[in-house]
Design an enzyme around this catalytic site. Structure first.
Site, short mmCIF file in Angstrom:
data_model
loop_
_atom_site.label_atom_id
_atom_site.label_comp_id
_atom_site.label_asym_id
_atom_site.label_seq_id
_atom_site.Cartn_x
_atom_site.Cartn_y
_atom_site.Cartn_z
N ARG A 20 31.42 -1.18 34.04
CA ARG A 20 31.22 -0.07 35.04
C ARG A 20 30.62 1.33 34.41
O ARG A 20 30.03 1.27 33.38
CB ARG A 20 32.86 0.29 35.47
CG ARG A 20 33.80 0.39 34.18
CD ARG A 20 35.02 0.51 34.62
NE ARG A 20 35.91 0.71 33.45
CZ ARG A 20 36.16 1.75 32.86
NH1 ARG A 20 35.77 2.73 33.36
NH2 ARG A 20 37.01 1.68 31.68
N ASN A 94 26.14 0.22 24.73
CA ASN A 94 26.66 1.28 25.36
C ASN A 94 28.02 1.51 25.23
O ASN A 94 28.49 2.75 25.57
CB ASN A 94 26.37 0.77 26.80
CG ASN A 94 26.70 1.85 27.92
OD1 ASN A 94 26.38 2.69 28.22
ND2 ASN A 94 27.99 1.14 28.61
N TYR A 157 34.05 11.44 17.37
CA TYR A 157 33.31 11.07 18.17
C TYR A 157 32.00 11.47 18.14
O TYR A 157 30.89 10.96 17.89
CB TYR A 157 33.51 11.50 19.69
CG TYR A 157 32.57 11.29 20.86
CD1 TYR A 157 32.37 9.72 21.21
CD2 TYR A 157 31.65 11.98 21.51
CE1 TYR A 157 31.67 9.53 22.30
CE2 TYR A 157 30.93 11.85 22.55
CZ TYR A 157 30.64 10.23 22.90
OH TYR A 157 29.88 10.40 23.99
N ALA A 160 30.70 9.65 14.87
CA ALA A 160 30.11 8.31 14.99
C ALA A 160 28.69 8.54 15.75
O ALA A 160 27.85 7.58 15.32
CB ALA A 160 31.06 7.82 16.01
N LYS A 161 28.38 9.33 16.77
CA LYS A 161 27.28 9.40 17.36
C LYS A 161 26.20 9.98 16.23
O LYS A 161 25.05 9.31 16.44
CB LYS A 161 27.34 10.38 18.64
CG LYS A 161 28.18 9.78 19.76
CD LYS A 161 27.82 8.29 20.35
CE LYS A 161 28.41 8.06 21.49
NZ LYS A 161 28.40 6.64 22.09
N1 LIG Z 1 30.17 9.96 30.34
C1 LIG Z 1 29.51 11.02 29.63
O1 LIG Z 1 29.37 11.85 30.13
C2 LIG Z 1 28.75 10.59 28.45
C3 LIG Z 1 28.26 11.85 27.89
C4 LIG Z 1 27.49 11.58 26.41
C5 LIG Z 1 27.25 10.15 26.21
N2 LIG Z 1 27.91 9.21 26.71
C6 LIG Z 1 27.85 7.83 26.21
O2 LIG Z 1 27.34 7.02 27.15
C7 LIG Z 1 28.11 5.73 27.03
C8 LIG Z 1 28.48 5.18 28.37
O3 LIG Z 1 29.28 6.13 28.61
P1 LIG Z 1 30.48 5.81 29.98
O4 LIG Z 1 31.12 7.41 30.19
O5 LIG Z 1 29.74 5.28 31.24
O6 LIG Z 1 31.38 5.10 29.50
P2 LIG Z 1 32.71 4.38 29.71
O7 LIG Z 1 33.08 4.57 31.17
O8 LIG Z 1 33.76 5.10 28.90
O9 LIG Z 1 32.54 3.08 29.41
C9 LIG Z 1 33.19 1.80 30.09
C10 LIG Z 1 32.92 0.60 29.71
O10 LIG Z 1 33.17 0.40 28.28
C11 LIG Z 1 33.95 -0.64 28.05
N3 LIG Z 1 34.99 -0.10 26.94
C12 LIG Z 1 35.60 0.68 26.78
N4 LIG Z 1 36.47 0.83 25.38
C13 LIG Z 1 35.68 -0.38 24.95
C14 LIG Z 1 36.05 -1.25 23.70
N5 LIG Z 1 37.01 -0.69 22.85
N6 LIG Z 1 35.48 -2.16 23.39
C15 LIG Z 1 34.63 -2.70 24.25
N7 LIG Z 1 34.32 -2.19 25.63
C16 LIG Z 1 34.85 -1.05 25.84
C17 LIG Z 1 34.71 -0.59 29.37
O11 LIG Z 1 35.47 -1.77 29.49
P3 LIG Z 1 36.97 -1.66 30.42
O12 LIG Z 1 36.22 -1.73 31.85
O13 LIG Z 1 37.54 -3.10 30.42
O14 LIG Z 1 37.69 -0.82 30.32
C18 LIG Z 1 33.67 -0.33 30.42
O15 LIG Z 1 32.92 -1.68 30.59
C19 LIG Z 1 29.01 5.70 25.80
O16 LIG Z 1 28.47 5.37 24.46
C20 LIG Z 1 29.32 7.34 25.81
O17 LIG Z 1 29.75 7.62 24.42
C21 LIG Z 1 28.52 9.28 27.92
#
Ligand SMILES: NC(=O)c1ccc[n+]([C@@H]2O[C@H](COP(=O)([O-])OP(=O)(O)OC[C@H]3O[C@@H](n4cnc5c(N)ncnc54)[C@H](OP(=O)(O)O)[C@@H]3O)[C@@H](O)[C@H]2O)c1
Length: 255
Positions: A20, A94, A157, A160-161
Site C-alpha cells: 500500500r 521501501n 528514524y 537510520a535513513k
Molecule cells: N510518507 C512520507 O511522507 C515519507 C517521507 C519520507 C520518506 N518516506 C519513506 O518512504 C517509504 C514509504 O513510505 P510510506 O509512508 O508509503 O510507508 P508506509 O505507509 O509506512 O508503508 C506501508 C508498507 O510497509 C509495510 N510495513 C510496515 N512496517 C513493516 C515492517 N516492520 N516490516 C515489513 N513491512 C512493514 C506495510 O505492511 P502492512 O500493510 O501489513 O502494515 C505496508 O506494506 C518509507 O521508507 C518511508 O520511510 C515516506
C-alpha cells in the site's frame, strides 16, 4: 516514461512494504513496465490482495509475502522469493517505519524496530540478492531514504535513513560495475500529509513554507524516479542520494 517502461520486461523485482501507499505505487509501475514482482507486507494481506485485483495480475506476475522486517529471517524470505521467481534483478527497499520519539524517551524496542526495518534489512537484502545480480551481469538496488536524514531533530528514524545513505555508497562500490545502488529521499509525501497532521499538527504547513517549489512530491512522482533509476538513461548513476522534496533540504527545517 512509457518507452522506458517496456525495458523492464522479463525482470524480477522485490519491493518491501509494497502492499500500500508509496510501495504499492512502485509495484504498480514495475508491473506496468513488464517486471514480475514479489512484494512484502507486515500483516495486512487484504491490501496486497486488493492490489493484485486492481492490477489484474496472477501469482506468476505478482506475489505477496508476509514478513516483519523488524524481526523476520531475511534469508527465509529470500529463499521463498527465489523459489517462486528465480533470481531477483531489482530490489526496492521501501519498508521504513517512522518514529518521531526523542532519543531520551526512546524505548530500546522502538530503536530496534526502526533500525532493523529501515537499515539492517537493507544490508541483509543486499547481501542476499546483490551477489546474484552481479553474477547475472545486471542489477538495480534502490533504497527509500528520507530528507529527515538531513535533520538532527529527526531521532532514530533520521539516524537510520542517514546510515542507509552511507550503506548505499558502500554497496555501490562493492557491487559495481554490474549493479547500481542509489537512494531516493522523499521529503514529506503529498498523500501522507493527513497522517502527519495527526501525529504532529502544524508541521506540514511549516515544512511547506520552507519548500522552494511550494508543494510536496506525490507518490507517482517518486515512483517515476525509481523506475527511471532502473532504466538505461541512469545506467551510469550509482551511489547517489536523490532528494525528492521540492528543494526543502536546501535549507533544512531548524531544530
Ligand atoms: N510518507 C512520507 O511522507 C515519507 C517521507 C519520507 C520518506 N518516506 C519513506 O518512504 C517509504 C514509504 O513510505 P510510506 O509512508 O508509503 O510507508 P508506509 O505507509 O509506512 O508503508 C506501508 C508498507 O510497509 C509495510 N510495513 C510496515 N512496517 C513493516 C515492517 N516492520 N516490516 C515489513 N513491512 C512493514 C506495510 O505492511 P502492512 O500493510 O501489513 O502494515 C505496508 O506494506 C518509507 O521508507 C518511508 O520511510 C515516506
Amino acid at each position: 516514461v512509457e518507452k522506458l517502461d517496456s525495458l523492464l520486461k522479463g525482470r524480477v523485482a522485490l519491493v518491501t512494504g509494497g502492499s500500500r501507499n508509496l510501495g504499492a505505487e512502485i509495484v504498480e509501475r514495475l508491473v506496468k513496465a513488464g517486471a514480475r514482482v514479489a512484494l512484502t507486507y507486515l500483516s495486512q494481506s487484504a491490501a496486497a490482495q486488493d492490489l493484485q485485483t486492481r492490477l489484474e495480475t496472477n501469482e506468476s506476475i505478482l506475489r505477496a509475502y508476509p514478513s516483519d522486517l523488524c524481526a523476520a529471517s531475511i534469508s527465509h524470505l529470500a529463499t521463498r522469493v527465489r523459489e517462486d521467481f528465480g533470481p531477483v534483478d531489482i530490489l526496492v527497499h521501501n519498508a521504513g517505519p517512522y518514529s518521531s520519539t526523542r532519543f531520551l524517551d526512546l524505548a530500546e524496542q522502538e530503536w530496534d524496530c526502526i533500525m532493523n526495518t529501515n537499515l539492517k534489512a537493507a544490508y541483509l537484502l543486499a547481501r542476499e540478492f546483490g551477489p546474484g545480480m552481479k553474477a547475472g551481469g545486471w542489477g538495480r538496488i534502490v533504497f527509500l531514504g528520507a530528507v529527515s536524514a538531513y535533520r538532527a531533530e529527526s531521532g532514530v528514524y533520521g539516524l537510520a535513513k542517514s546510515s542507509l545513505a552511507w550503506l548505499c555508497r558502500s554497496l555501490a562500490t562493492e557491487l559495481a560495475p554490474q549493479v547500481t545502488v542509489n537512494i531516493v529521499e522523499p521529503g514529506q509525501v503529498e498523500e501522507s500529509v493527513p497522517e502527519l497532521e495527526q501525529d504532529e499538527p502544524g508541521l506540514a504547513e511549516r515544512l511547506l513554507r520552507l519548500t522552494p517549489l511550494a508543494r510536496f512530491a506525490t507518490r507517482s512522482e517518486i515512483a517515476s524516479l525509481i523506475i527511471a533509476l532502473c532504466s538505461p538513461p541512469y545506467d551510469s548513476v550509482t551511489g547517489i542520494r536523490l532528494p525528492v522534496d521540492g528543494g526543502a533540504s536546501i535549507n533544512p527545517l531548524p531544530a
